[in-house]
Design a protein around this motif. Structure first.
Motif, PDB file in Angstrom:
ATOM      1  N   UNK A 222      -7.777   4.689   5.743  1.00 47.52           N
ATOM      2  CA  UNK A 222      -7.451   3.570   6.614  1.00 47.52           C
ATOM      3  C   UNK A 222      -6.220   2.800   6.221  1.00 47.52           C
ATOM      4  N   UNK A 223      -5.540   3.215   5.135  1.00 51.97           N
ATOM      5  CA  UNK A 223      -4.419   2.414   4.629  1.00 51.97           C
ATOM      6  C   UNK A 223      -3.263   3.306   4.162  1.00 51.97           C
ATOM      7  N   UNK A 224      -2.083   2.697   4.101  1.00 47.24           N
ATOM      8  CA  UNK A 224      -0.884   3.318   3.533  1.00 47.24           C
ATOM      9  C   UNK A 224      -0.410   2.468   2.364  1.00 47.24           C
ATOM     10  N   UNK A 225      -0.402   3.001   1.130  1.00 48.48           N
ATOM     11  CA  UNK A 225       0.025   2.201  -0.022  1.00 48.48           C
ATOM     12  C   UNK A 225       1.489   1.776   0.080  1.00 48.48           C
ATOM     13  N   UNK A 226       1.736   0.551  -0.363  1.00 51.61           N
ATOM     14  CA  UNK A 226       3.101   0.076  -0.576  1.00 51.61           C
ATOM     15  C   UNK A 226       3.394  -0.116  -2.052  1.00 51.61           C
ATOM     16  N   UNK A 227       2.334  -0.238  -2.851  1.00 46.88           N
ATOM     17  CA  UNK A 227       2.477  -0.437  -4.285  1.00 46.88           C
ATOM     18  C   UNK A 227       1.898   0.724  -5.062  1.00 46.88           C
ATOM     19  N   UNK A 228       1.675   0.493  -6.362  1.00 48.80           N
ATOM     20  CA  UNK A 228       1.276   1.567  -7.264  1.00 48.80           C
ATOM     21  C   UNK A 228      -0.087   1.326  -7.905  1.00 48.80           C
ATOM     22  N   UNK A 229      -0.926   0.518  -7.259  1.00 49.28           N
ATOM     23  CA  UNK A 229      -2.282   0.278  -7.754  1.00 49.28           C
ATOM     24  C   UNK A 229      -3.308   0.915  -6.819  1.00 49.28           C
ATOM     25  N   UNK A 230      -3.023   2.134  -6.368  1.00 47.93           N
ATOM     26  CA  UNK A 230      -3.847   2.759  -5.333  1.00 47.93           C
ATOM     27  C   UNK A 230      -5.243   3.112  -5.828  1.00 47.93           C
ATOM     28  N   UNK A 231      -5.490   3.046  -7.140  1.00 50.70           N
ATOM     29  CA  UNK A 231      -6.838   3.303  -7.629  1.00 50.70           C
ATOM     30  C   UNK A 231      -7.849   2.268  -7.127  1.00 50.70           C
TER      31      UNK A 231
END
Length: 279
Positions: A222-231
């Motif tokens: 449901x989302x597209x990451x913009x940062x690097x905390x995708x965990x």
């Protein structure tokens, strides 16, 4: 109706050949003639959706232990960068009736050639006849994106391996726009704390996202990451994470400081299985 009389390669084929529109369990066959049962959604967005997998977190404190089939059942080990590798192999496991109480993967995951995906987040342990109405989030793609990646997730993850240390957080896979069947961008955001909300754009499904620690997550639902905390908002993964993050839902059970900072997912999200469909 007698749903078991229809034999086909996918739910879409049953819909097209027989105009069968009842949701429920059907028999399908693989290209080499193997027969298996799975759930067909014959009504959402025109119907013909085949359930091929579910991701279920059996133990939020397990940290890559038995039951974490979509990450690693062998422990949190940098020397096993692929973990169990089930995103890109032909292993199968689980039962369709138990898809909201255990991990599930049937032969359709690697055998069906599809165009689009549908995703349902269904509370754990709900019986199959209530999956649709019980889902906290349901959406699908409609741009035929799987044609670009071999027609299924098996081939997509061959191109974008879910493996520790495969690249940096800018090396994520495709982010595909979604159409909501239940929920919207605002309700998607509200399933997470304020930390993740500042890290992603809702209204997409994203594949093979990589975090700061070079751990690879399979799906950001449901989302597209913009940062690097995708965990904090993605599921599945390879064989190594930060020690506090490992599992099929890798860091939804965050430490005390993380929770105070608002990095946790909601109880609704952590206690729901993620059902994956093809069409």
């Amino acid at each position: 109706s007698d749903r078991f009389k229809f034999i086909a390669r996918s739910c879409k084929e049953i819909l097209d050949k027989y105009d069968e529109r009842e949701d429920g369990i059907y028999y399908l066959t693989t290209n080499n003639g193997m027969k298996y049962q799975t759930f067909c959604d014959m009504n959402t967005a025109g119907g013909g959706w085949t359930l091929v997998a579910s991701v279920h977190e059996n133990n939020m404190n397990g940290k890559c232990s038995v039951g974490d089939r979509w990450s690693s059942q062998q422990g949190n080990n940098p020397n096993l960068p692929d973990g169990d590798g089930n995103w890109s192999n032909r292993n199968t496991f689980g039962l369709v009736e138990s898809a909201t109480s255990d991990d599930y993967k049937n032969p359709g995951y690697y055998d069906i050639v599809a165009q689009d995906m549908s995703v349902w987040h269904v509370p754990n342990n709900f019986p199959m006849e209530h999956w649709n109405l019980a889902a906290i989030l349901r959406y699908h793609t409609e741009n035929n994106f799987l044609r670009l990646y071999g027609g299924n997730l098996f081939n997509l993850f061959k191109q974008f391996p879910v493996r520790y240390n495969i690249g940096s957080c800018s090396n994520r896979g495709p982010a595909v726009p979604i159409v909501y069947d239940h929920g919207d961008t605002e309700s998607t955001k509200n399933l997470y704390g304020p930390g993740p909300r500042n890290e992603f754009d809702p209204g997409f499904i994203t594949f093979r996202a990589i975090n700061h620690e070079r751990a690879a997550m399979a799906i950001c639902s449901g989302v597209k990451p913009r940062g690097c905390h995708c965990e904090h908002y993605c599921i599945g993964g390879g064989g190594y994470f930060h020690p506090e993050q490992c599992g099929d839902f890798p860091s939804f059970d965050w430490d005390r400081l993380g929770k105070e900072q608002g990095w946790s997912a909601s109880k609704e999200m952590t206690e729901s299985a993620v059902l994956l469909f093809y069409r």
